[in-house]
Design an enzyme around this catalytic site. Structure first.
Site, PDB file in Angstrom:
ATOM      1  N   TYR A   1      67.178  -3.429  36.444  1.00  0.00           N
ATOM      2  CA  TYR A   1      67.001  -3.220  37.905  1.00  0.00           C
ATOM      3  C   TYR A   1      68.421  -2.881  38.196  1.00  0.00           C
ATOM      4  O   TYR A   1      69.397  -3.575  38.177  1.00  0.00           O
ATOM      5  CB  TYR A   1      66.434  -4.360  38.834  1.00  0.00           C
TER       6      TYR A   1
ATOM      7  N   PRO B   1      57.551  -2.245  45.525  1.00  0.00           N
ATOM      8  CA  PRO B   1      57.195  -2.367  44.293  1.00  0.00           C
ATOM      9  C   PRO B   1      58.348  -3.318  43.413  1.00  0.00           C
ATOM     10  O   PRO B   1      58.179  -3.888  42.511  1.00  0.00           O
ATOM     11  CB  PRO B   1      57.068  -1.159  43.298  1.00  0.00           C
TER      12      PRO B   1
ATOM     13  N   LYS C   1      55.287  -7.398  42.457  1.00  0.00           N
ATOM     14  CA  LYS C   1      54.379  -8.356  43.051  1.00  0.00           C
ATOM     15  C   LYS C   1      53.022  -7.682  43.398  1.00  0.00           C
ATOM     16  O   LYS C   1      51.893  -8.584  43.958  1.00  0.00           O
ATOM     17  CB  LYS C   1      54.874  -8.845  44.021  1.00  0.00           C
TER      18      LYS C   1
ATOM     19  N   TYR D   1      60.400 -14.245  40.687  1.00  0.00           N
ATOM     20  CA  TYR D   1      59.880 -13.201  39.760  1.00  0.00           C
ATOM     21  C   TYR D   1      58.724 -13.730  38.856  1.00  0.00           C
ATOM     22  O   TYR D   1      57.767 -12.832  38.703  1.00  0.00           O
ATOM     23  CB  TYR D   1      61.193 -12.566  39.000  1.00  0.00           C
TER      24      TYR D   1
ATOM     25  N   HIS E   1      58.475 -11.058  28.130  1.00  0.00           N
ATOM     26  CA  HIS E   1      59.840 -10.827  28.710  1.00  0.00           C
ATOM     27  C   HIS E   1      60.510 -12.086  29.281  1.00  0.00           C
ATOM     28  O   HIS E   1      59.857 -12.728  30.176  1.00  0.00           O
ATOM     29  CB  HIS E   1      59.862  -9.785  29.649  1.00  0.00           C
TER      30      HIS E   1
HETATM   31  P1  FAD Z   1      43.419  -0.792  44.012  1.00  0.00           P
HETATM   32  O1  FAD Z   1      43.894  -0.955  42.563  1.00  0.00           O
HETATM   33  O2  FAD Z   1      43.853   0.033  45.065  1.00  0.00           O
HETATM   34  O3  FAD Z   1      41.864  -0.727  43.717  1.00  0.00           O
HETATM   35  C1  FAD Z   1      40.975  -0.462  44.792  1.00  0.00           C
HETATM   36  C2  FAD Z   1      39.869   0.201  44.460  1.00  0.00           C
HETATM   37  O4  FAD Z   1      38.805   0.580  45.526  1.00  0.00           O
HETATM   38  C3  FAD Z   1      40.048   1.404  43.832  1.00  0.00           C
HETATM   39  O5  FAD Z   1      39.462   1.908  42.322  1.00  0.00           O
HETATM   40  C4  FAD Z   1      39.505   2.395  44.790  1.00  0.00           C
HETATM   41  O6  FAD Z   1      38.981   4.081  44.285  1.00  0.00           O
HETATM   42  C5  FAD Z   1      38.378   1.672  45.498  1.00  0.00           C
HETATM   43  N1  FAD Z   1      38.059   2.121  46.747  1.00  0.00           N
HETATM   44  C6  FAD Z   1      38.744   2.610  47.858  1.00  0.00           C
HETATM   45  N2  FAD Z   1      38.113   2.536  48.852  1.00  0.00           N
HETATM   46  C7  FAD Z   1      36.877   2.494  48.506  1.00  0.00           C
HETATM   47  C8  FAD Z   1      35.476   2.388  49.132  1.00  0.00           C
HETATM   48  N3  FAD Z   1      35.620   2.996  50.478  1.00  0.00           N
HETATM   49  N4  FAD Z   1      34.326   2.311  48.765  1.00  0.00           N
HETATM   50  C9  FAD Z   1      34.335   1.728  47.235  1.00  0.00           C
HETATM   51  N5  FAD Z   1      35.468   1.744  46.504  1.00  0.00           N
HETATM   52  C10 FAD Z   1      36.571   2.039  47.261  1.00  0.00           C
HETATM   53  N6  FAD Z   1      52.496  -2.744  41.552  1.00  0.00           N
HETATM   54  C11 FAD Z   1      53.284  -3.337  40.906  1.00  0.00           C
HETATM   55  O7  FAD Z   1      53.415  -4.499  40.766  1.00  0.00           O
HETATM   56  N7  FAD Z   1      54.091  -2.544  40.278  1.00  0.00           N
HETATM   57  C12 FAD Z   1      54.138  -1.109  40.406  1.00  0.00           C
HETATM   58  O8  FAD Z   1      54.771  -0.329  39.650  1.00  0.00           O
HETATM   59  C13 FAD Z   1      53.173  -0.503  41.118  1.00  0.00           C
HETATM   60  N8  FAD Z   1      52.831   0.759  41.392  1.00  0.00           N
HETATM   61  C14 FAD Z   1      52.135   1.226  42.135  1.00  0.00           C
HETATM   62  C15 FAD Z   1      52.097   2.824  42.317  1.00  0.00           C
HETATM   63  C16 FAD Z   1      51.349   3.146  43.302  1.00  0.00           C
HETATM   64  C17 FAD Z   1      51.046   4.903  43.499  1.00  0.00           C
HETATM   65  C18 FAD Z   1      50.288   2.423  44.069  1.00  0.00           C
HETATM   66  C19 FAD Z   1      49.239   2.869  45.162  1.00  0.00           C
HETATM   67  C20 FAD Z   1      50.445   1.118  43.791  1.00  0.00           C
HETATM   68  C21 FAD Z   1      51.457   0.391  42.850  1.00  0.00           C
HETATM   69  N9  FAD Z   1      51.530  -0.958  42.618  1.00  0.00           N
HETATM   70  C22 FAD Z   1      52.243  -1.432  41.889  1.00  0.00           C
HETATM   71  C23 FAD Z   1      50.544  -2.128  43.505  1.00  0.00           C
HETATM   72  C24 FAD Z   1      49.441  -2.267  42.555  1.00  0.00           C
HETATM   73  O9  FAD Z   1      49.023  -1.306  41.519  1.00  0.00           O
HETATM   74  C25 FAD Z   1      48.362  -2.596  43.308  1.00  0.00           C
HETATM   75  O10 FAD Z   1      48.837  -3.987  44.068  1.00  0.00           O
HETATM   76  C26 FAD Z   1      47.044  -3.065  42.668  1.00  0.00           C
HETATM   77  O11 FAD Z   1      46.565  -1.911  42.184  1.00  0.00           O
HETATM   78  C27 FAD Z   1      45.843  -3.763  43.781  1.00  0.00           C
HETATM   79  O12 FAD Z   1      44.702  -3.936  43.008  1.00  0.00           O
HETATM   80  P2  FAD Z   1      43.383  -3.850  44.059  1.00  0.00           P
HETATM   81  O13 FAD Z   1      42.453  -3.739  42.909  1.00  0.00           O
HETATM   82  O14 FAD Z   1      43.777  -4.957  45.143  1.00  0.00           O
HETATM   83  O15 FAD Z   1      43.519  -2.322  44.669  1.00  0.00           O
HETATM   84  C1  DHB Z   2      57.362  -1.809  36.856  1.00  0.00           C
HETATM   85  C2  DHB Z   2      57.106  -1.553  38.246  1.00  0.00           C
HETATM   86  C3  DHB Z   2      57.716  -2.514  38.962  1.00  0.00           C
HETATM   87  O1  DHB Z   2      57.547  -2.091  40.295  1.00  0.00           O
HETATM   88  C4  DHB Z   2      58.631  -3.445  38.517  1.00  0.00           C
HETATM   89  O2  DHB Z   2      59.239  -4.204  39.540  1.00  0.00           O
HETATM   90  C5  DHB Z   2      58.739  -3.688  37.244  1.00  0.00           C
HETATM   91  C6  DHB Z   2      58.028  -2.684  36.428  1.00  0.00           C
HETATM   92  C7  DHB Z   2      56.555  -0.849  36.041  1.00  0.00           C
HETATM   93  O3  DHB Z   2      55.721  -0.021  36.221  1.00  0.00           O
HETATM   94  O4  DHB Z   2      56.721  -1.096  34.710  1.00  0.00           O
END
Ligand code: FAD
Ligand code: DHB
Length: 389
Positions: free
Chosen positions: A200, A292, A296, A384, A72
């Protein structure tokens, strides 16, 4: 059991760290609370910065991302029926890649499996012990059986609700938080995206975002009330509301269909400092959350992994602690900038319950400035596509 690094959490940050370390001959064990299917069933982020793509390349996991990810070069920003484009590639030389977090996580799981990496699923009662001394270890149970792993370091990659952050004493930890008075209702639908770039949308009915996963799979979000539940929103009601929030010509060509996933996420800004306590390092959502808007979340998790990976390689390969000692500060320097950007972009695009007519005028004039000012667009585009590591 003994290993060099115990990684708590098998989400994107834990898996990426484990895969990168393995490529440099550093051993790790990943402990994940859920099943692999559960982790892969979560629909989350969709936009990857160049830095994360580079890490996936270094991890040897970028083939499918390059084949199926969509480049993109820019994004649309709308205000009512007015719309303008911010050209990332022209303004910064760098595009972003649209590729779902689910797919990226699947690629990392596949790579760990192929490399014979050690991942324990469905672990319970994970407890971090001795992180502030010389003999760190982690205890947990799996299938009712108690286990212990001794290690050199522990990486807390267990998300916002994990145990790692809580293992750092409150006397050492400072938390910064802002909770926003609204959420995002998101749906995934097997319909072609309304446009080939993201939109957006700021509208008087609230924010909306048109995103995608591929040419046949769309991801849409609308700002909703914190008291709403998914059951309050039929698919029909969602599509009606989305159409009211995006420019008329886009609403006219929006293809609707049944949702295959629907969820509500609250919006929060959160940072904990420091991100290191002795031999425990926090990575990703375990240490910080962004709203979100601006995509980021996953990308800041990746930059933490980069700094920690670099520090651990320096430790094991060059016998130097400089990188791990600097980890918290290096990671936080970048995180606070991503926090600022996500907060700014959220403030610009949403309707707030208590917004005064003056606040609204500020939002409108800021949007107008962004539409017409190249320096403002460049600053937005730089943030971005991702600030340099
Ligand atoms: P996570 O993906 O949360 O992974 C952590 C892992 O640790 C999980 O698999 C969990 O099961 C495991 N865990 C937790 N506790 C324990 C424990 N005690 N013992 C062992 N394992 C454990 N970001 C964006 O940029 N755009 C988005 O659209 C967006 N949408 C999102 C929607 C939701 C509902 C959420 C919650 C987050 C969203 N995010 C989004 C944020 C993004 O998905 C996260 O920043 C990203 O997943 C971070 O990765 P991580 O590996 O740090 O954490
Ligand atoms: C998506 C989510 C976001 O928060 C964003 O800023 C852009 C894209 C997505 O889920 O595709």
């Amino acid at each position: 059991m003994k290993t060099q690094v115990v990684i708590i959490g098998g989400g994107p940050s834990g898996l990426l760290l484990s895969q990168l370390l393995d490529r440099r001959g550093i051993e790790s064990v990943v402990l994940e609370r859920k099943t692999k299917e559960y982790v892969l069933g979560r629909i989350r982020a969709g936009v990857l910065e160049r830095g994360l793509v580079g890490l996936m390349e270094e991890a040897g996991c970028a083939d499918r991302l390059h084949a199926e990810g969509i480049v993109h070069d820019g994004t649309l920003v709308s205000h009512g029926d007015d719309m303008f484009r911010i050209d990332f590639t022209e303004l910064t030389g760098t595009p972003v890649i649209v590729y779902g977090q689910t797919e990226l996580t699947r690629d990392l799981y596949d790579a760990r499996k192929e490399a014979g990496g050690s991942i324990e699923f469905e672990v319970d009662d994970v407890t971090i012990l001795g992180a502030d001394g010389d003999a760190p270890h982690v205890t947990y149970t799996v299938g009712g059986e108690a286990r212990r792993i001794d290690c050199d370091f522990i990486a807390g990659c267990d998300g916002f609700h994990g145990v790692s952050r809580q293992a750092i004493p409150l006397s050492v930890r400072t938390e910064y938080e802002k909770v926003y008075p609204f959420g995002w209702l998101g749906i995934l639908s097997e319909t072609p995206p309304v446009h080939d770039e993201l939109i957006y949308a700021n509208s008087e009915r609230g924010f909306a975002l048109c995103s995608m996963r591929n040419s046949k799979l769309s991801r849409y979000y609308i700002q909703c009330s914190l008291s709403d539940s998914v059951n309050d929103w039929t698919d029909e009601a969602f599509w009606q509301e989305l159409k009211r929030r995006i420019p008329g010509p886009m609403a006219d060509k929006l293809v609707t269909g049944p949702s295959i996933e629907k969820s509500i996420a609250p919006l929060r800004s959160f940072v904990t400092e420091p991100m290191r306590w002795g031999r425990l390092f926090l990575c990703g959502d375990a240490a910080h959350i962004v709203p979100p808007t601006g995509a980021k979340g996953l990308n800041t998790a990746a930059s933490d992994v980069h700094y920690l990976y670099e520090g651990l390689c320096e430790f094991y390969k060059a016998g130097s602690s400089t990188g791990i000692d600097a980890y918290s500060q290096r990671a936080l320097n970048r995180i606070w900038k991503a926090e600022r950007f996500s907060w700014w972009f959220s403030s610009l695009m949403h309707r707030y319950p208590e917004q005064s007519s003056f606040d609204l005028k500020m939002q409108i004039s800021e949007l107008d400035f962004l539409r017409s000012n190249k320096a403002a667009q460049t600053a937005m585009a730089q943030n971005y596509v991702g600030l340099p590591y």
